[in-house]
Design a protein around this motif. Sequence first.
Motif, PDB file in Angstrom:
ATOM      1  N   TRP A  60      18.498   2.599  11.825  1.00  0.00           N
ATOM      2  CA  TRP A  60      16.992   3.043  12.688  1.00  0.00           C
ATOM      3  C   TRP A  60      17.258   2.556  13.839  1.00  0.00           C
ATOM      4  CZ3 TRP A  60      16.565   0.986   8.498  1.00  0.00           C
ATOM      5  CH2 TRP A  60      15.817  -0.601   8.579  1.00  0.00           C
ATOM      6  N   HIS A  73      19.749  11.862  10.382  1.00  0.00           N
ATOM      7  CA  HIS A  73      19.138  10.552  10.012  1.00  0.00           C
ATOM      8  C   HIS A  73      17.785  10.337  10.329  1.00  0.00           C
ATOM      9  CE1 HIS A  73      22.117   9.675   7.212  1.00  0.00           C
ATOM     10  NE2 HIS A  73      23.153   9.385   8.735  1.00  0.00           N
ATOM     11  N   HIS A  75      15.229  12.273   9.778  1.00  0.00           N
ATOM     12  CA  HIS A  75      13.678  12.188   9.154  1.00  0.00           C
ATOM     13  C   HIS A  75      13.633  10.773   8.415  1.00  0.00           C
ATOM     14  CE1 HIS A  75      10.681  13.376   6.202  1.00  0.00           C
ATOM     15  NE2 HIS A  75      11.251  11.759   5.343  1.00  0.00           N
ATOM     16  N   GLN A  76      14.951  10.611   8.259  1.00  0.00           N
ATOM     17  CA  GLN A  76      14.599   8.797   7.203  1.00  0.00           C
ATOM     18  C   GLN A  76      14.437   7.539   8.387  1.00  0.00           C
ATOM     19  OE1 GLN A  76      18.334   9.030   6.308  1.00  0.00           O
ATOM     20  NE2 GLN A  76      18.098   8.746   4.172  1.00  0.00           N
ATOM     21  N   GLU A  79      10.245   7.473   9.137  1.00  0.00           N
ATOM     22  CA  GLU A  79       9.518   6.576   8.724  1.00  0.00           C
ATOM     23  C   GLU A  79       9.395   5.370   9.168  1.00  0.00           C
ATOM     24  OE1 GLU A  79      11.793   7.617   4.581  1.00  0.00           O
ATOM     25  OE2 GLU A  79      10.449   9.687   4.991  1.00  0.00           O
ATOM     26  N   HIS A  80      10.661   5.026   8.976  1.00  0.00           N
ATOM     27  CA  HIS A  80      10.887   3.952   9.710  1.00  0.00           C
ATOM     28  C   HIS A  80      10.549   3.079  11.165  1.00  0.00           C
ATOM     29  CE1 HIS A  80      13.979   1.972   6.277  1.00  0.00           C
ATOM     30  NE2 HIS A  80      15.054   3.255   6.667  1.00  0.00           N
TER      31      HIS A  80
END
Length: 107
Positions: A60, A73, A75-76, A79-80
């Motif tokens: 990320w 990617h 959404h993931q 979060e990071h």
Amino acid sequence: MTPGPVTNTDDFVSRALEVVESIPPGFVMTYGDVAAAMGSRAARAVGRVMSHYGSDAAWWRVVRASGHPAIHHEHQALEHFRAEGTPLRWSRDGVFRVNLAAARYTP
């Protein structure tokens, strides 16, 4: 069975992943930045490395030149980014990208 010789591809992969691992939490580099840190201009090759070998790395922290995370990617990555305090910019329609002026890392 003995392992084969290390190829230039293996060297490129390991060098790219080393650069990615050097990016501190809350910062990012673009695919082109990673390539440049390796003395290369092969941003697309860095993208291929990340898609094939980056799952164990801080993937990320490598974003597109626009500041947007890897396609599919988002959404993931968000979060990071939130967990690490990465500076973000939001558009009126709710789309985000990393604020490269504040979060770009230069090794």
